[in-house]
Design an enzyme around this catalytic site. Structure first.
Site, PDB file in Angstrom:
ATOM      1  N   SER A 231       0.838  -1.202   0.000  1.00 29.52           N
ATOM      2  CA  SER A 231       0.000   0.000   0.000  1.00 29.52           C
ATOM      3  C   SER A 231       0.879   1.261   0.000  1.00 29.52           C
ATOM      4  CB  SER A 231      -0.957  -0.055   1.198  1.00 29.52           C
ATOM      5  OG  SER A 231      -1.882   0.986   1.153  1.00 29.52           O
TER       6      SER A 231
ATOM      7  N   ASP B  95     -10.147  -4.272  -4.784  1.00 30.39           N
ATOM      8  CA  ASP B  95      -9.543  -3.323  -3.842  1.00 30.39           C
ATOM      9  C   ASP B  95     -10.376  -2.045  -3.804  1.00 30.39           C
ATOM     10  OD1 ASP B  95      -7.871  -1.407  -2.541  1.00 30.39           O
ATOM     11  OD2 ASP B  95      -6.114  -2.602  -3.049  1.00 30.39           O
TER      12      ASP B  95
ATOM     13  N   HIS C 158      -8.492  -4.584  -0.163  1.00 30.22           N
ATOM     14  CA  HIS C 158      -7.215  -3.926   0.125  1.00 30.22           C
ATOM     15  C   HIS C 158      -6.474  -4.604   1.278  1.00 30.22           C
ATOM     16  CE1 HIS C 158      -4.384  -0.652  -0.292  1.00 30.22           C
ATOM     17  NE2 HIS C 158      -4.450  -0.399   1.011  1.00 30.22           N
TER      18      HIS C 158
END
Length: 286
Positions: A169, A234, A263
């Protein structure tokens, strides 16, 4: 960019520093620290975890976790963690974690992951996270990973070809930045983002001079093998980001697109560990 109000447009085009400030606000969510460092001999520390860190192993296994501090070029003291997962590990993973966690919360995951794929894991907390000093910012992110990289190289004597950079991320941002400047054993980009503006305004097609986290422009300079991992559902960083990053990597290997994953749950799918094992123990060795 449909649907923006006049004031938002003004903010974007008349006061350019604004979006990077917005990006910093959107991007950084340091939790209340879940650990402290307890001084051992020399400059070594053991880690003391709060209940919120949810340590999943015994006290004995905590002995394989060693903490210390490194100083960044911007003057911040950041917390670093070396997790010895395997006596036979060839590779050490330099792991840049996601947004709303710190080293305490990640420590069980690191031990589990490293043991399963036969790698040691080295990680660090960004400025303003955990027991690291300073405040989170884009510039600090790059200085933080630089300090972590140099600490890993000098303190543990690990050579670049035996280091795998792993970013998750927001952690893909410093990972790409470092990988564009140094050749390493390999790079893993887990739920990467193209840039801050492209997350905030999905119709953005080019990089504006005031954009933040512009990984899409740095990725073509990455000369190491790159594995991209992204969930197709996501909800934070759209799957299109992973695809675009993959397409721009000169030495991308077969990516892992996890059908139905969001995610924060990619690691729960069997393909995740299988793909990493294949990458580390077969593709990088041959």
């Amino acid at each position: 960019m449909n649907g923006l109000s006049l004031s938002e447009l003004c903010c974007l085009f008349c006061c350019p520093p604004c979006p990077s400030r917005i990006a910093d606000k959107l991007a950084f969510l340091p939790p209340e620290p879940t650990y402290t460092f307890v001084e051992d001999e020399g400059s070594k520390f053991s880690i003391s975890l709060s209940e919120r860190a949810e340590w999943q192993y015994t006290e004995r296994e905590k002995e394989s976790v060693e903490g210390f501090y490194a100083r960044t070029s911007r003057g911040n003291r950041i917390a670093c963690l070396f997790v010895r997962c395997s006596a036979t590990a060839r590779f050490t993973i330099l792991f840049s974690h996601g947004n709303a966690v710190d080293l305490g919360q990640m420590s069980s995951f690191y031990l589990g992951l490293g043991s399963r794929i036969n790698c040691n894991i080295f990680s660090y907390d960004y400025s303003g996270y955990g027991v690291s000093g300073g405040k989170p910012s884009e510039k600090n992110l790059y200085a933080d990973i630089d300090a972590a990289w140099h600490a890993l190289r000098t303190r543990y004597g690990i050579s670049p070809e035996n280091i795998i950079l792993y970013g998750q991320s927001i952690g893909t941002v410093p990972t790409v930045d470092l990988a564009a400047r140094y050749e390493v054993g390999a790079v893993v980009l887990h739920s990467p983002l193209m840039s801050g503006m492209r997350v905030a305004f999905p119709k953005t097609k080019r990089t504006w001079f005031f954009d933040a986290f512009t990984s899409i422009d740095k990725v073509p300079k990455v000369t190491s093998p790159v594995l991209v991992i992204h969930g197709t559902e996501d909800e934070v960083i759209n799957f299109s980001h992973g695809l675009a990053i993959y397409e721009r990597c000169p030495r991308a290997v077969e990516p892992l697109w996890v059908e139905g994953a969001g995610h924060n749950d990619v690691e729960l799918y069997n393909q995740y560990l299988e793909r990493l094992k294949q990458f580390v123990s077969v593709e990088l060795i041959n």
